[in-house]
Each structure stands twice: as C-alpha cells, then as structure tokens.
Enzyme design. Structure first.
Site, PDB file in Angstrom:
ATOM      1  CB  ILE A  52      68.144 138.293 123.000  1.00 35.24           C
ATOM      2  CG1 ILE A  52      69.542 138.901 122.965  1.00 35.24           C
ATOM      3  CG2 ILE A  52      67.286 138.866 121.871  1.00 35.24           C
ATOM      4  CD1 ILE A  52      70.388 138.481 121.794  1.00 35.24           C
ATOM      5  CE1 TYR A 201      73.429 129.447 117.915  1.00 31.89           C
ATOM      6  CE2 TYR A 201      75.036 130.897 116.883  1.00 31.89           C
ATOM      7  CZ  TYR A 201      73.883 130.716 117.628  1.00 31.89           C
ATOM      8  OH  TYR A 201      73.185 131.816 118.076  1.00 31.89           O
TER       9      TYR A 201
END
Length: 320
Positions: A52, A201
């Site tokens: 990304i 995470y």
C-alpha cells in the site's frame, strides 16, 4: 469471547473488506476527487517500498508531488524508488532509510528532515505483525515499537513542519481489526498472558485510532485521518498471515485498491471538507466501534495513552 470477536470481524470483512467490497463501493466514487495536480506539495510515506505504501507513493508521484520514501530495507527501497521514477517520470522522489521500530533513529531522521525540507502531508503506513513476542534493541515489544510508538514519534516530531503549511494533513493506515479491541493501557507491551500477534496488532491499530482523535483535538490547523484499506494482497499479509492469505487470496484487494482511500485522503479537496480525526473506509467515514460494542474506553484512558507515549518519546529523544 475471542472466537466471537474474530468471527464478527471475519464476517464483516467478507462483506466489505474484500475486492468485491471495494468494487461495490467504488461505483459511488467521483474520479475527479483524485484527479488533482499536487506539484509543489511534499508528501512523506513510511513503509513505502512495497504494498500500500508503494502504491500510494506512485499515485502521488503521477500527480506531480514531491515524495519522500521512508523505508527500512535499503535494497528494496532503491528498487521501489527506481520503479516509481521510471513509471511516473517524476524525478522528485527521495529516499530515507529509517527503522520505524527504532525510536532513536526516528528522532535523528526527523530532526535532520525538519532542517532540510518542507512537508505538507505525512502518511504513516509502516507497520508490522510479529506473531511471537520479540524485543527490539531498546527492549520494546516490536509490534508496539513499530505500529504505535513509531507512529507517535514520527508524527509528533514532524508536527512543527506541518504546522507551517496550508492544508497540512496526516493520514495513518490502520485496520478494521481494531474493531475487536478495546484500548488497553495497562499492558502496552504485551507482557501479561499468552501472546497473540493478531490481537496485539489489532490493539496497536485501536491505539492509532485514539492517537488520531487526540491529535485532531490538539492541532486544529492540521487535518488528521485514519483509515482501513480493506484486506489487500500485500507482502506483509502474505508473510504475517499465511493461513489467512491462503484462505482469502482469491478475494483480496490489489495494493492499489487498498491504497485508494489513502490517496483520496492525501490529495482530494473533498477529504478535508469532513471533520478532522475520523476513521475512513472506501472514502467514507465509518464508526470506530461495532454496534453495541464493549470497545469504548473512558477519556482518561485515552489521555493516559498520550501521556505514556510522550514519556517514551522524550526518553529516546534525549538518547538521540
């Protein structure tokens, strides 16, 4: 309970986070929103050598922006830079080698950068999902050091540059996984109980949402946003979540589809017409909590997070 939370996240994702979700949402996009000439504006993208981050940097370069790529791996970063310059014809692409899990390195970089460059848009994209508890050379749990503390220091260290510019923006790439986590300030480095990399995470990504909301309150002349890119086929997903990748690989978004909302938040005049501090998915602000969720936290916890991160930050600034 964790099984239920994961199931909620997974079912929601099947509907919205996949390539099909992007294709459905994109039918309502206005292409003109991102057909913007950004020549003369400077963008910094962390984690820009792949996935990304690289897709975002490339699209900004196509629109004439000056792009600073902040990457950890020099070899891969040089390849990414060459690719971006070749494909876009934009020579204003600059490379900086920084490990976002190393707070001293971030401070050193930011202090030098402030003296040499201007900055209009900061894109916090670098991140990691380490599935076993690992410590950095500074004794920090690696996910926390990269995703939370690294994002905090990079942003706060560059705020003085952003404050000088008109239409300054900060975009942080988070994850829908944060929906299954309530802010937990009592165990920021995952020292207690069994270690689940996926949930650590997700906790870090919840922390990023809180950071964005707090920054938006404190710095009114900068537009802050945080976003979920959907489930994209990136090198990070393949390496950190191999089972998930195998199960979902035919439905994952491309890295360009994952980067679309980052680009929109970075360049579109439409993005800053919306309030600062929001969480976005497919160019739309979306809730930061599931309906009837238990994931809301009291204001004092959110303020405490900022205080603790500032203490960490200053400790490593002194060392640098």
């Amino acid at each position: 309970m964790s099984w239920y939370r994961n199931t909620v996240w997974f079912v929601k994702g099947l509907r919205e986070y996949t390539r099909g979700g992007y294709e459905s949402a994109s039918k309502h996009f206005n292409p003109a929103d991102v057909e913007v000439d950004v020549a003369g504006r400077c963008f910094l993208v962390t984690g820009a050598n792949s996935g990304i981050g690289k897709a975002t940097a490339k699209e900004i370069a196509k629109r004439g922006g000056t792009v600073h790529l902040v990457c950890r791996n020099k070899e891969r970063a040089e390849v990414a830079k060459e690719e971006i310059v070749t494909e876009t014809g934009n020579e204003n692409i600059f490379l900086h080698i920084v490990d976002i899990s190393n707070p001293k390195e971030i401070w050193k970089f930011a202090e030098k950068f402030r003296n040499e460059h201007k900055l209009n848009v900061l894109i916090n994209n670098a991140g990691c999902m380490v599935n076993n508890r690992e410590l950095t050379e500074d004794g920090l749990e690696k996910n926390f050091a990269t995703n939370t503390l690294g994002t905090y220091i990079m942003t706060t260290a560059l705020l003085p540059l952003l404050e000088k510019e008109a239409d300054a923006r900060v975009i942080t790439v988070s994850s829908g996984g944060m929906l299954v986590q309530k802010l937990n300030i009592s165990d920021l480095q995952s020292e207690n109980g069994p270690f689940d990399g996926t949930m650590v995470y997700a906790q870090n990504k919840r922390q990023q949402v809180v950071l964005t909301e707090q920054w938006a309150k404190a710095h009114r002349n900068i537009h802050f946003s945080v976003m979920h890119p959907g489930w994209a086929d990136t090198p990070a997903v393949r390496s950190a979540m191999p089972d998930f990748y195998e199960r979902m690989k035919n439905s994952l978004r491309t890295d360009s589809q994952g980067a679309d909302t980052v680009l929109w938040l970075a360049v579109s005049p439409e993005a800053t017409k919306l309030p600062s501090g929001l969480f976005f998915q497919d160019r739309q602000p979306v809730p930061t909590h599931l309906p009837l969720a238990w994931s809301h936290s009291p204001p004092e916890d959110e303020e405490k997070l900022m205080e603790v991160l500032e203490e960490f930050s200053q400790k490593f600034k002194y060392v640098s």
